[in-house]
Scaffold this active site. Structure first.
Site, mmCIF file in Angstrom:
data_model
loop_
_atom_site.group_PDB
_atom_site.id
_atom_site.type_symbol
_atom_site.label_atom_id
_atom_site.label_comp_id
_atom_site.label_asym_id
_atom_site.label_seq_id
_atom_site.Cartn_x
_atom_site.Cartn_y
_atom_site.Cartn_z
ATOM 1 N N ASP A 150 0.864 -1.180 0.000
ATOM 2 C CA ASP A 150 0.000 0.000 0.000
ATOM 3 C C ASP A 150 0.900 1.230 0.000
ATOM 4 O O ASP A 150 1.477 1.595 1.031
ATOM 5 C CB ASP A 150 -0.903 0.002 1.250
ATOM 6 C CG ASP A 150 -1.955 1.115 1.200
ATOM 7 O OD1 ASP A 150 -1.674 2.176 0.588
ATOM 8 O OD2 ASP A 150 -3.049 0.922 1.767
ATOM 9 N N CYS A 168 -12.625 -9.300 -1.742
ATOM 10 C CA CYS A 168 -13.838 -8.849 -1.064
ATOM 11 C C CYS A 168 -13.938 -7.336 -1.234
ATOM 12 O O CYS A 168 -14.637 -6.678 -0.469
ATOM 13 C CB CYS A 168 -13.717 -9.157 0.420
ATOM 14 S SG CYS A 168 -14.877 -10.358 0.960
ATOM 15 N N GLU A 214 -22.783 -6.186 -11.382
ATOM 16 C CA GLU A 214 -23.648 -6.833 -10.386
ATOM 17 C C GLU A 214 -25.058 -6.304 -10.555
ATOM 18 O O GLU A 214 -25.209 -5.130 -10.914
ATOM 19 C CB GLU A 214 -23.140 -6.517 -8.973
ATOM 20 C CG GLU A 214 -21.773 -7.111 -8.677
ATOM 21 C CD GLU A 214 -21.263 -6.752 -7.274
ATOM 22 O OE1 GLU A 214 -22.018 -6.138 -6.491
ATOM 23 O OE2 GLU A 214 -20.115 -7.073 -6.981
ATOM 24 N N HIS A 223 -21.660 -10.658 -3.241
ATOM 25 C CA HIS A 223 -21.355 -9.375 -2.596
ATOM 26 C C HIS A 223 -21.930 -9.334 -1.168
ATOM 27 O O HIS A 223 -22.799 -8.520 -0.843
ATOM 28 C CB HIS A 223 -21.904 -8.210 -3.432
ATOM 29 C CG HIS A 223 -21.219 -6.908 -3.140
ATOM 30 N ND1 HIS A 223 -20.981 -5.952 -4.104
ATOM 31 C CD2 HIS A 223 -20.714 -6.389 -1.993
ATOM 32 C CE1 HIS A 223 -20.377 -4.908 -3.565
ATOM 33 N NE2 HIS A 223 -20.197 -5.149 -2.278
ATOM 34 N N LEU A 224 -21.405 -10.259 -0.353
ATOM 35 C CA LEU A 224 -21.942 -10.401 1.011
ATOM 36 C C LEU A 224 -21.061 -9.750 2.068
ATOM 37 O O LEU A 224 -21.373 -9.830 3.260
ATOM 38 C CB LEU A 224 -22.093 -11.890 1.357
ATOM 39 C CG LEU A 224 -23.159 -12.673 0.606
ATOM 40 C CD1 LEU A 224 -23.246 -14.110 1.145
ATOM 41 C CD2 LEU A 224 -24.525 -11.993 0.739
ATOM 42 N N GLY A 225 -19.944 -9.137 1.639
ATOM 43 C CA GLY A 225 -18.976 -8.589 2.598
ATOM 44 C C GLY A 225 -19.617 -7.760 3.693
ATOM 45 O O GLY A 225 -19.285 -7.879 4.867
ATOM 46 N N ALA A 226 -20.554 -6.907 3.294
ATOM 47 C CA ALA A 226 -21.161 -5.993 4.276
ATOM 48 C C ALA A 226 -22.529 -6.474 4.723
ATOM 49 O O ALA A 226 -23.221 -5.772 5.463
ATOM 50 C CB ALA A 226 -21.289 -4.612 3.658
#
Ligand code: NAD
Ligand code: MLT
Length: 525
Positions: A169, A228, A259, A277-280
């Site tokens: 990063d 993710c 999506e 897309h279940l991360g949140a």
């Protein structure tokens, strides 16, 4: 009543907050054309990641003042267009961080222990143990790409799992990384050393296709990759090819370039685990992001600062409380200067003297520009787009600050330069009341309470004021108060008559015809 459109599924806790002070319509799964056809009725729009807030949607949202994103990524919103139109965009950057980090860890374990494949196999009537032998994550190296909010939480959790942590990063300090016990390194080195790679960067131009064919040639053949963050960060065809050729051990993908998606070549590989897309998608995260964004929308319409502006400067509640009366002052001073001036505008100078000079003056600048340009354009100008609007018009804006001020605790002076000369107006705030104290070279003290004002420049001599008031009297225009500033006795003077009614062009001409009157301008504040 403020009208809010909620276009994606958000937690009821957020909707309840909105309903206390606004009128809320929840309309889910709108087609783009449907959204465009109704958005003009709303002052605010609230979305998650499904609704695409495109240029067309924003252009059709003629009343829109704020767009809320219940989540962190704002790649489904055309921020540039919103900014151009002065629409504030807010998000909820922290509410789903833990859920996203936990989902990444869950997917890492699912990959390491073949959990989804074993589940499907057993339910299909097979008892296969050998094929699903996995690996421990302990002592394995986890390569984190993007050590921001989610990346850092993944690091903390992986440390508890006794993993070795490395990260790429470029925008994180060595100090921050070492506090997280993570070793920073270039991407190529991370790709070579990692047993698991997890992505936590935003999808921006520089990260699109960050992991492609070239990068996948550097990794260990057993590596497992988790995404993710956002679809589009990994070149999907390159990933599928690398897995097929056994150059990559497996992958877990929660996010996709388009999506929703129900068909993809990714779904055909046994070594790729997918989630929609279940991360949140946890009760906790959805409550947090919905209440966060709803509260910001409510605060925004109350004139309070928003906590997470994406395209507007952050201003604290304390600073706002101090600046609030000056925001109105800057706007009125700008309006007055703009109406007194003539000719083609080329530059604007805004000077802050005294206490005000110690604060972030971005919002004051926007208020001043809104006052100045609002007189000559129906474009919405606010703190979000003030710089853009003036730059597009080729008008230069200069701010000046001086910590001391001779006669006032704070003073705002606006100087407009046009093709015909310079107009200067200054004002201050005393006991929460705006005082205009200067117009060009004249100093006086006037509290403009709204209405019409006749500004007239003349030679200070007996009988002149009564000659002007005869014109207003003959026209049945009532004078409510009068202010005079003069350079010296019998020298040039400025008279301001506060009027209950406007004067017509014809009466202004009569005033201009009075000997020793040099100018007469009617202003409405
Ligand atoms: P963040 O802004 O806190 O962190 C992003 C990090 O990426 C920053 O530290 C930044 O310096 C770094 N970065 C930027 N460009 C980079 C590059 N080219 N190479 C390496 N690092 C780079 O964001 P966050 O809250 O941690 O979210 C990360 C991502 O996860 C976002 O895309 C977000 O939308 C996504 N997200 C997804 C879900 C989900 O449901 N799957 C949930 C939350 C967040
Ligand atoms: C986000 O960016 O916050 C996530 O993708 C969560 C989501 O909106 O589903």
């Amino acid at each position: 009543m403020i009208r809010v459109l909620v276009a994606d599924n958000i937690s009821n806790d957020g909707i309840d907050i909105l309903r206390r002070s606004t009128e809320v319509d929840v309309k889910l799964k709108l087609k783009p054309a449907e959204l465009i056809s109704i958005i003009g009725d709303y002052d605010a729009l609230l979305v998650r990641s499904q609704t695409k807030v495109t240029t067309e949607v924003i252009s059709a949202g003629t009343k829109l003042q704020i767009i809320g994103r219940a989540g962190v990524g704002v790649d489904n919103i055309d921020i540039e267009e919103a900014t151009r139109r002065g629409i504030v965009v807010v998000n909820a950057p922290s509410g789903n961080t833990i859920s996203a980090a936990e989902h990444s860890i869950a997917l890492m374990f699912a990959l390491a222990r073949n959990i989804p494949q074993a589940n499907a196999s057993l339910k299909a009537g097979e008892w296969r143990r050998r094929e699903f032998t996995g690996n421990e994550v302990r002592n394995k190296t986890l390569g984190i790409i993007g050590l921001g909010s989610v990346g850092a939480e993944v690091a903390k959790r992986a440390r508890g799992l006794e993993m070795k942590l490395i990260a790429y990063d470029p925008l994180i300090s060595i100090d921050r990384a070492s506090k997280l016990q993570v070793e920073l390194m270039p991407l190529e080195q991370l790709l070579r050393e990692a047993d698991f790679i997890t992505l936590h960067v935003p999808l921006i131009e520089s990260t699109r296709g960050l992991i492609g064919d070239k990068e996948l040639k550097l990794v260990k053949p057993t590596v497992r990759i988790i995404n993710c963050a956002r679809g589009g960060l990994i070149d999907e065809s390159a990933l599928i090819k690398a897995i097929k050729e056994k150059r990559v051990g497996g992958a877990a993908i929660d996010v996709f370039p388009k999506e929703p998606i129900t068909e993809s070549a990714l779904f055909d590989s046994d070594n790729i685990i997918v989630t929609p897309h279940l991360g949140a998608s946890t009760t906790e995260a959805q409550t947090l992001v919905a209440t966060d964004v709803a509260t910001q929308i409510v605060d925004f319409f109350k004139g309070q600062p928003v906590k997470h502006p994406v395209n507007a400067p952050l201003i604290s509640t304390e600073t706002l409380a101090i600046l609030k009366p000056f925001l109105n002052a800057a706007s009125v001073i700008g309006r007055l200067a703009s109406q007194l001036t003539e000719g083609q505008m080329s530059s604007i100078q805004i000077k802050y003297e005294g206490e005000l000079a110690n604060y972030d003056t971005n919002s004051l600048k926007a208020a001043a520009l809104e006052g100045i340009l609002g007189e000559i354009s129906d474009e919405r100008i606010n703190v979000v787009n003030a710089n853009l609007v003036t730059a597009r018009r080729g008008i230069s804006v200069v701010e000046q600050k001086e910590a001391t001020c001779k006669n006032y605790s704070s003073l705002i002076t606006i100087e407009l330069t046009t093709s015909t000369g310079v107009t200067t107006v200054a004002g201050t705030v005393m006991r929460d009341e705006l005082h205009i104290v200067r117009v060009n070279s004249y100093w006086f003290d006037m509290v403009p309470t709204g209405g019409y004002f006749l500004f007239s420049d003349h030679r200070d001599c007996p009988g002149l004021i009564s000659a002007v008031s005869k014109v207003t009297g003959d026209a049945d225009v009532n004078i409510s108060s009068m202010h005079v500033g003069r350079l010296k006795p019998r020298g040039q003077a400025l008279m301001i008559l506060v009027l209950d009614e406007p004067l017509l062009e014809e009466q202004l001409k009569q005033i201009l015809a009075i000997p020793d009157v040099y100018s007469a301008k009617l202003v409405k504040l």
